[in-house]
Design a protein around this motif. Structure first.
Motif: not given
Length: 339
Positions: A201-221
């Protein structure tokens, strides 16, 4: 793309057929009154509220060949939110004008009206202030570029502010074109736009636009349930301030391709699931958190970090472990373009 198309006269049906020809790659169901029954047209149902309601909630666009007033009366009882309402367009029965009435930006009605008008040799009647004044339209840009809008009220505030002057703009991703009219570089101010995957939130009122670019890596039992995986992912993202809406997929080793809990998690979160062989994961370049135990089981020293980075550019979250689940996250290459 799917749409419902409504015509209320013989001439309107002819124009409706022109619309269908212009939108040949769309899945369109046309409707007309029973006395104008034509091949391929379904009958308009009654009572109107019960007829139009399910259609309103099930299509991406409703196109009326009618007066604007008729269209407004039929859709008005079903309006919910500009975030979810379909595009609503009206054409006169001669096909001379194409008028976006609802969801001009987020629903894409303005762009659809322009494309349809160009195909029909008609005139698009655009009335949204940012468009006619040549200023930055934040909600339209976000939709066109696959970004989640973190706050619709702030998007509305930005749309009003750009009509009065330039709004400060900050991006974590490279901007490879000139900024549009209405935005100016900045990292502080009363109201501003931030593009990135973090909950900044760099601004007092921050409009965040969020690109869908994150890839999860998951390991599990083996046998880990969906909720345990969800809790581990949420904890890892929260610890690094990453917005959940930035996530586009989850990846793991092919040994987990039938893991019920992991597949259930991906389904419920609307994520694609990708699986790689040990050889494919070993080929990923970078510095990773090694585990001899994991290597003895899977043939690769780290699953989650390598899987996250397999088709990404930057590792954002290194291996984190919780209740038998390991999570990492990486961001794809992405650029901000305004033209």
């Amino acid at each position: 793309m799917n749409a419902a198309l409504f015509a209320y006269s013989r001439c309107g049906c002819a124009t409706a057929r022109r619309v269908m020809a212009a939108l040949a790659d769309w899945d369109i169901q046309p409707y007309t009154m029973e006395r104008f029954a034509e091949d391929g047209f379904a009958p308009l149902g009654r009572p109107a509220k019960e007829f139009y309601g399910p259609i309103f909630g099930g299509v991406q666009a409703m196109i009326f060949v009618s007066s604007v007033g008729l269209a407004v009366r039929e859709v008005a009882p079903h309006l919910k939110s500009k975030a979810t309402d379909p595009a609503v367009l009206v054409l006169d029965e001669l096909g001379q004008y194409v008028i976006p009435v609802l969801s001009g930006h987020i629903g894409g009605a303005n762009e659809l009206a322009k494309a349809l008008a160009a195909s029909l040799g008609a005139q698009a009647v655009i009335t949204t202030a940012t468009d006619i004044n040549g200023r930055f339209s934040v909600d339209a840009w976000a939709v066109q570029n696959g970004c989640a809008i973190a706050s619709l009220p702030l998007a509305k505030a930005v749309s009003a502010a750009v009509l009065e002057g330039d709004v400060p703009f900050l991006s974590d991703f490279p901007v490879v074109t000139d900024l549009p009219r209405g935005l100016a570089p900045g990292d502080s101010g009363a109201l501003g736009v931030y593009i990135g995957v973090y909950e900044k939130t760099p601004f007092a009122k921050t409009l965040r636009l969020v690109p869908r670019v994150v890839r999860l890596g998951i390991g599990c039992r083996k046998g880990t349930d969906e909720e345990t995986i969800r809790a581990a992912v949420n904890e890892a993202l929260a610890a690094h301030g990453i917005d959940r809406r930035a996530v586009k997929c989850a990846a793991s080793i092919d040994l987990k391709a039938e893991e019920a809990g992991l597949l259930a998690y991906c389904r419920s979160e609307g994520l694609s699931a990708e699986f790689y062989t040990a050889d494919e994961l070993r080929a990923v370049r970078g510095e990773f958190t090694p585990s001899e135990f994991v290597k003895s089981i899977t043939g690769v020293d780290n699953v989650c970090e390598r899987a996250a980075l397999r088709n990404a550019e930057t590792l954002l979250v290194k291996k984190t472990a919780r209740s038998g689940v390991t999570v990492a996250a990486a961001a794809e290459h992405w650029e901000v373009r305004f033209a």
